[in-house]
Design a protein around this motif. Structure first.
Motif, mmCIF file in Angstrom:
data_model
loop_
_atom_site.group_PDB
_atom_site.id
_atom_site.type_symbol
_atom_site.label_atom_id
_atom_site.label_comp_id
_atom_site.label_asym_id
_atom_site.label_seq_id
_atom_site.Cartn_x
_atom_site.Cartn_y
_atom_site.Cartn_z
ATOM 1 N N THR A 188 22.703 15.064 10.785
ATOM 2 C CA THR A 188 24.060 14.585 11.070
ATOM 3 C C THR A 188 24.096 13.138 11.563
ATOM 4 N N TYR A 189 22.975 12.614 12.032
ATOM 5 C CA TYR A 189 22.932 11.205 12.380
ATOM 6 C C TYR A 189 21.484 10.723 12.293
ATOM 7 N N GLY A 190 21.339 9.423 12.276
ATOM 8 C CA GLY A 190 19.985 8.880 12.166
ATOM 9 C C GLY A 190 19.978 7.376 12.335
ATOM 10 N N ARG A 191 18.831 6.793 12.105
ATOM 11 C CA ARG A 191 18.699 5.340 12.160
ATOM 12 C C ARG A 191 17.810 4.890 10.998
ATOM 13 N N GLU A 192 18.066 3.680 10.544
ATOM 14 C CA GLU A 192 17.341 3.139 9.407
ATOM 15 C C GLU A 192 16.919 1.708 9.668
ATOM 16 N N SER A 193 15.816 1.331 9.074
ATOM 17 C CA SER A 193 15.439 -0.078 9.029
ATOM 18 C C SER A 193 15.162 -0.423 7.574
ATOM 19 N N ILE A 194 15.603 -1.623 7.163
ATOM 20 C CA ILE A 194 15.443 -2.054 5.778
ATOM 21 C C ILE A 194 14.759 -3.406 5.776
ATOM 22 N N CYS A 195 13.745 -3.537 4.958
ATOM 23 C CA CYS A 195 13.050 -4.809 4.849
ATOM 24 C C CYS A 195 12.599 -5.017 3.406
ATOM 25 N N CYS A 196 12.137 -6.218 3.137
ATOM 26 C CA CYS A 196 11.604 -6.531 1.809
ATOM 27 C C CYS A 196 10.128 -6.148 1.762
ATOM 28 N N PHE A 197 9.710 -5.600 0.636
ATOM 29 C CA PHE A 197 8.322 -5.179 0.459
ATOM 30 C C PHE A 197 7.891 -5.613 -0.934
ATOM 31 N N LEU A 198 6.750 -6.257 -1.032
ATOM 32 C CA LEU A 198 6.224 -6.653 -2.336
ATOM 33 C C LEU A 198 5.312 -5.549 -2.851
ATOM 34 N N ALA A 199 5.608 -5.041 -4.026
ATOM 35 C CA ALA A 199 4.896 -3.880 -4.566
ATOM 36 C C ALA A 199 3.390 -4.118 -4.596
ATOM 37 N N ASP A 200 2.649 -3.162 -4.044
ATOM 38 C CA ASP A 200 1.193 -3.216 -4.185
ATOM 39 C C ASP A 200 0.803 -2.525 -5.491
ATOM 40 N N LYS A 201 -0.475 -2.419 -5.736
ATOM 41 C CA LYS A 201 -0.940 -1.886 -7.016
ATOM 42 C C LYS A 201 -0.490 -0.442 -7.220
ATOM 43 N N LYS A 202 -0.602 0.396 -6.171
ATOM 44 C CA LYS A 202 -0.247 1.805 -6.295
ATOM 45 C C LYS A 202 1.247 1.989 -6.529
ATOM 46 N N ILE A 203 2.078 1.386 -5.667
ATOM 47 C CA ILE A 203 3.521 1.577 -5.779
ATOM 48 C C ILE A 203 4.059 0.903 -7.042
ATOM 49 N N GLY A 204 3.487 -0.244 -7.395
ATOM 50 C CA GLY A 204 3.879 -0.890 -8.639
ATOM 51 C C GLY A 204 3.629 -0.002 -9.837
ATOM 52 N N SER A 205 2.494 0.690 -9.828
ATOM 53 C CA SER A 205 2.175 1.598 -10.933
ATOM 54 C C SER A 205 3.156 2.765 -10.987
ATOM 55 N N LEU A 206 3.517 3.321 -9.831
ATOM 56 C CA LEU A 206 4.444 4.458 -9.787
ATOM 57 C C LEU A 206 5.838 4.058 -10.252
ATOM 58 N N LEU A 207 6.282 2.846 -9.886
ATOM 59 C CA LEU A 207 7.629 2.392 -10.239
ATOM 60 C C LEU A 207 7.637 1.569 -11.527
ATOM 61 N N GLN A 208 6.474 1.438 -12.140
ATOM 62 C CA GLN A 208 6.348 0.741 -13.426
ATOM 63 C C GLN A 208 6.807 -0.712 -13.340
ATOM 64 N N VAL A 209 6.386 -1.372 -12.270
ATOM 65 C CA VAL A 209 6.675 -2.802 -12.112
ATOM 66 C C VAL A 209 5.365 -3.511 -11.769
ATOM 67 N N LYS A 210 5.395 -4.830 -11.903
ATOM 68 C CA LYS A 210 4.205 -5.616 -11.620
ATOM 69 C C LYS A 210 3.938 -5.667 -10.121
#
Length: 239
Positions: free
Chosen positions: A170-192
């Motif tokens: 019912t409630y929460g908190r969030e933080s948002i930041c910029c992240f440059l894709a590393d090799k693993k996450i880039g592969s999962l999201l199909q981006v460089k």
């Protein structure tokens, strides 16, 4: 302080972004129409279009012309699940893995559990077979044991929580930041590697301050935008 006038290409880009994100235009005017309306050269229009194309905001299609890629708009202050936020999209969820792991140090205070285990659920969301988000969700293993045995393919975590435990954040908190894709996450999201992503860390509770789950999401920066509405930001205080 010295102010410089906007270049013609910047004027064109701002005009097109206005059409895409505020006027919600799907098909953009032709290069000739833009040039005549803004009284700029065709080279300036082409330069602006190239920049928007590289940012993933537009694409050119044969016989259709230039069409916009409108971003998925997420409410920062909302408590809807990502499934609900994407309700107008044909979303598929791929369940990558569920593991039982030692409580991460950064979550010990959130779960009020210096020791213990967490259920870690990793998933990817797709729209038309294009990956949009990679998500890792943590639950206290002691409180949500049954979740470890559920296949979350094309299932909403929040809907499962309601069904299995009659519980809903019912409630929460969030933080948002910029992240440059590393090799693993880039592969999962199909981006460089090095592609800009949003990294969103959320911590969600029930009304009685019971900690339910913490999620880290990686979202494609050219597919999403975040917003929040506040009536009086000067009176805002964090609890």
């Amino acid at each position: 302080m010295e102010f410089k006038e906007r270049t013609a290409a910047v004027q064109v880009q701002e005009y097109l972004e206005f059409l895409i994100h505020f006027k919600k235009v799907s098909e953009l005017p032709s290069q000739r129409e833009i040039s005549e309306k803004l009284q700029v050269s065709r080279n300036a229009v082409k330069h602006a279009l190239d920049r928007l194309k590289n940012e993933g905001q537009i694409q050119a299609k044969e016989r259709t012309g230039i069409i916009s890629n409108r971003k998925i708009d997420i409410n920062m202050l909302g408590m809807d699940s990502m499934t609900t936020e994407l309700k107008n999209k044909t979303v598929k969820i791929k369940h990558l893995a569920t593991t039982i792991e030692k409580m991460p140090g950064r979550l010990k205070d959130f779960f009020n559990a210096p020791e213990g285990l967490v259920i870690k659920i990793a998933r990817i969301r797709f729209v038309k077979d294009i990956p949009l988000t990679y998500e890792i969700t943590y639950f206290n293993q002691t409180d949500f044991t049954r979740l470890a045995n559920i296949d979350f393919t094309n299932k909403s975590l929040y809907e499962v929580l309601e069904k299995e435990y009659q519980i809903k954040p019912t409630y929460g908190r969030e933080s948002i930041c910029c992240f440059l894709a590393d090799k693993k996450i880039g592969s999962l999201l199909q981006v460089k590697k090095g592609t800009p992503l949003y990294q969103v860390n959320s911590f969600n509770y029930q009304d009685d301050d019971f900690p339910i789950e913490s999620t880290t999401q990686y979202l494609l920066g050219n597919k999403f935008k975040y917003h929040f509405n506040a009536n009086n930001i000067y009176d805002y205080q964090e609890d």
